[in-house]
Scaffold this motif. Structure first.
Motif, mmCIF file in Angstrom:
data_model
loop_
_atom_site.group_PDB
_atom_site.id
_atom_site.type_symbol
_atom_site.label_atom_id
_atom_site.label_comp_id
_atom_site.label_asym_id
_atom_site.label_seq_id
_atom_site.Cartn_x
_atom_site.Cartn_y
_atom_site.Cartn_z
ATOM 1 N N TRP A 252 -8.348 -0.932 6.642
ATOM 2 C CA TRP A 252 -8.611 0.499 6.706
ATOM 3 C C TRP A 252 -10.094 0.822 6.786
ATOM 4 C CZ3 TRP A 252 -4.859 3.336 2.839
ATOM 5 C CH2 TRP A 252 -3.553 3.220 3.319
ATOM 6 N N ASP A 253 -10.382 1.896 7.513
ATOM 7 C CA ASP A 253 -11.717 2.478 7.635
ATOM 8 C C ASP A 253 -11.919 3.401 6.432
ATOM 9 O OD1 ASP A 253 -13.855 4.203 8.174
ATOM 10 O OD2 ASP A 253 -13.403 4.316 10.308
ATOM 11 N N LEU A 254 -12.776 2.996 5.497
ATOM 12 C CA LEU A 254 -12.942 3.751 4.256
ATOM 13 C C LEU A 254 -13.552 5.129 4.476
ATOM 14 C CD1 LEU A 254 -14.132 0.900 1.888
ATOM 15 C CD2 LEU A 254 -11.841 1.869 2.152
ATOM 16 N N GLY A 255 -14.445 5.256 5.436
ATOM 17 C CA GLY A 255 -15.043 6.566 5.728
ATOM 18 C C GLY A 255 -13.994 7.563 6.200
ATOM 19 N N ALA A 256 -13.152 7.139 7.133
ATOM 20 C CA ALA A 256 -12.099 8.025 7.642
ATOM 21 C C ALA A 256 -11.075 8.333 6.552
ATOM 22 C CB ALA A 256 -11.412 7.386 8.851
ATOM 23 N N GLY B 216 -17.178 10.878 1.832
ATOM 24 C CA GLY B 216 -17.648 10.037 2.922
ATOM 25 C C GLY B 216 -19.131 9.726 2.835
ATOM 26 N N ASN B 217 -19.901 10.548 2.100
ATOM 27 C CA ASN B 217 -21.334 10.280 1.906
ATOM 28 C C ASN B 217 -21.555 9.057 1.029
ATOM 29 O OD1 ASN B 217 -21.939 12.574 3.395
ATOM 30 N ND2 ASN B 217 -21.998 13.875 1.584
ATOM 31 N N TYR B 218 -20.555 8.669 0.251
ATOM 32 C CA TYR B 218 -20.706 7.574 -0.694
ATOM 33 C C TYR B 218 -19.935 6.320 -0.299
ATOM 34 C CZ TYR B 218 -22.391 11.485 -3.397
ATOM 35 O OH TYR B 218 -23.084 12.595 -3.797
ATOM 36 N N LEU B 219 -19.028 6.451 0.641
ATOM 37 C CA LEU B 219 -18.222 5.330 1.076
ATOM 38 C C LEU B 219 -18.367 5.102 2.578
ATOM 39 C CD1 LEU B 219 -14.800 5.982 -0.731
ATOM 40 C CD2 LEU B 219 -16.419 4.170 -1.230
ATOM 41 N N SER B 220 -18.464 3.852 2.952
ATOM 42 C CA SER B 220 -18.466 3.508 4.382
ATOM 43 C C SER B 220 -17.942 2.090 4.521
ATOM 44 C CB SER B 220 -19.863 3.644 4.979
ATOM 45 O OG SER B 220 -20.728 2.687 4.393
ATOM 46 N N GLY B 221 -17.665 1.702 5.722
ATOM 47 C CA GLY B 221 -17.172 0.356 5.976
ATOM 48 C C GLY B 221 -15.679 0.306 6.082
ATOM 49 N N ASP B 222 -15.169 -0.887 6.031
ATOM 50 C CA ASP B 222 -13.730 -1.059 6.115
ATOM 51 C C ASP B 222 -13.297 -2.115 5.107
ATOM 52 O OD1 ASP B 222 -15.238 -2.412 8.478
ATOM 53 O OD2 ASP B 222 -13.537 -3.717 8.084
ATOM 54 N N SER B 223 -11.979 -2.156 4.877
ATOM 55 C CA SER B 223 -11.475 -3.053 3.846
ATOM 56 C C SER B 223 -10.099 -3.579 4.210
ATOM 57 C CB SER B 223 -11.386 -2.295 2.514
ATOM 58 O OG SER B 223 -10.824 -3.116 1.509
ATOM 59 N N ASP B 224 -9.918 -4.876 3.994
ATOM 60 C CA ASP B 224 -8.579 -5.468 4.062
ATOM 61 C C ASP B 224 -7.950 -5.275 2.691
ATOM 62 O OD1 ASP B 224 -8.743 -6.505 6.682
ATOM 63 O OD2 ASP B 224 -9.904 -8.197 5.957
ATOM 64 N N TRP B 225 -6.660 -4.979 2.665
ATOM 65 C CA TRP B 225 -5.967 -4.805 1.398
ATOM 66 C C TRP B 225 -4.520 -5.247 1.530
ATOM 67 C CZ3 TRP B 225 -1.675 -1.744 1.199
ATOM 68 C CH2 TRP B 225 -1.492 -0.876 2.267
ATOM 69 N N GLN B 226 -3.899 -5.486 0.403
ATOM 70 C CA GLN B 226 -2.476 -5.789 0.366
ATOM 71 C C GLN B 226 -1.915 -5.323 -0.961
ATOM 72 O OE1 GLN B 226 -2.175 -10.032 0.891
ATOM 73 N NE2 GLN B 226 -2.050 -10.380 -1.301
ATOM 74 N N ALA B 227 -0.640 -4.978 -0.945
ATOM 75 C CA ALA B 227 0.037 -4.540 -2.163
ATOM 76 C C ALA B 227 1.461 -5.095 -2.147
ATOM 77 C CB ALA B 227 0.075 -3.017 -2.213
ATOM 78 N N ASN B 228 1.932 -5.461 -3.298
ATOM 79 C CA ASN B 228 3.299 -5.966 -3.437
ATOM 80 C C ASN B 228 3.970 -5.265 -4.595
ATOM 81 O OD1 ASN B 228 3.276 -7.996 -1.377
ATOM 82 N ND2 ASN B 228 1.919 -9.158 -2.699
#
Length: 170
Positions: free
Chosen positions: A144-148, A158-170
């Motif tokens: 996911w795109d953290l800014g969006a 959005g001023n404090y977060l940017s970038g993207d992240s891989d994640w998983q949940a079970n």
């Protein structure tokens, strides 16, 4: 829609076997199951646990014993851009694509794709009767795109977060 029915062997212990393919909507599939002998199992799943909106193509096999009420419904519902609501989780999956396999009230997906909160994700869902009701196990992952994503919740986040992240949940 195609339908084929047979009774094999032709005796009192025979099964009526029905194989059908068809197209409709998730709402129509749910209504059909609620009007069948599977209303307490698969009907409840589709009307309460996994609510599908939009066009659905379905392959369905019914095995109906002529000497008992133990009907077996087995098949696949194929989604292509549907909305899927999971009310217990307060979750709505948009643009859902993939197959949901079912055997009576038991459901299973292995590679469902879709969008949650405007971000892409993959889902694996297994559901079935448990001692205390109906249980749904969900495995999910995404990139996911953290800014969006943050802009969906706060204009300033959005001023404090940017970038993207891989994640998983079970």
């Amino acid at each position: 829609s195609d339908l084929e029915a047979s009774i094999i062997p032709l005796s009192g212990t025979a099964n009526l076997n029905i194989a059908a393919t068809g197209k409709g909507t998730g709402e129509q599939l749910s209504a059909l199951m609620m009007q069948s002998s599977l209303s307490e199992s698969l009907g409840n799943v589709l009307s309460e646990e996994v609510q599908i909106s939009g066009p659905v193509s379905t392959d369905l096999t019914l095995t109906i014993p002529l000497d008992s009420a133990n009907v077996v419904a087995k098949g696949t519902a194929s989604l292509n851009g549907n909305v899927v609501k999971l009310p217990r989780l307060n979750m709505t999956l948009n643009d859902a694509r993939g197959d949901i396999a079912f055997l009576n009230e038991n459901i299973n997906t292995e590679s469902m794709q879709g969008s949650l909160l405007g971000q892409p994700l993959s889902l694996a869902v297994t559901g079935g009767k448990k001692d205390d009701g109906y249980g749904v196990d969900i495995g999910a992952n995404g990139h996911w795109d953290l800014g969006a994503l943050s802009s969906r919740f706060s204009d300033n986040l959005g001023n404090y977060l940017s970038g993207d992240s891989d994640w998983q949940a079970n």
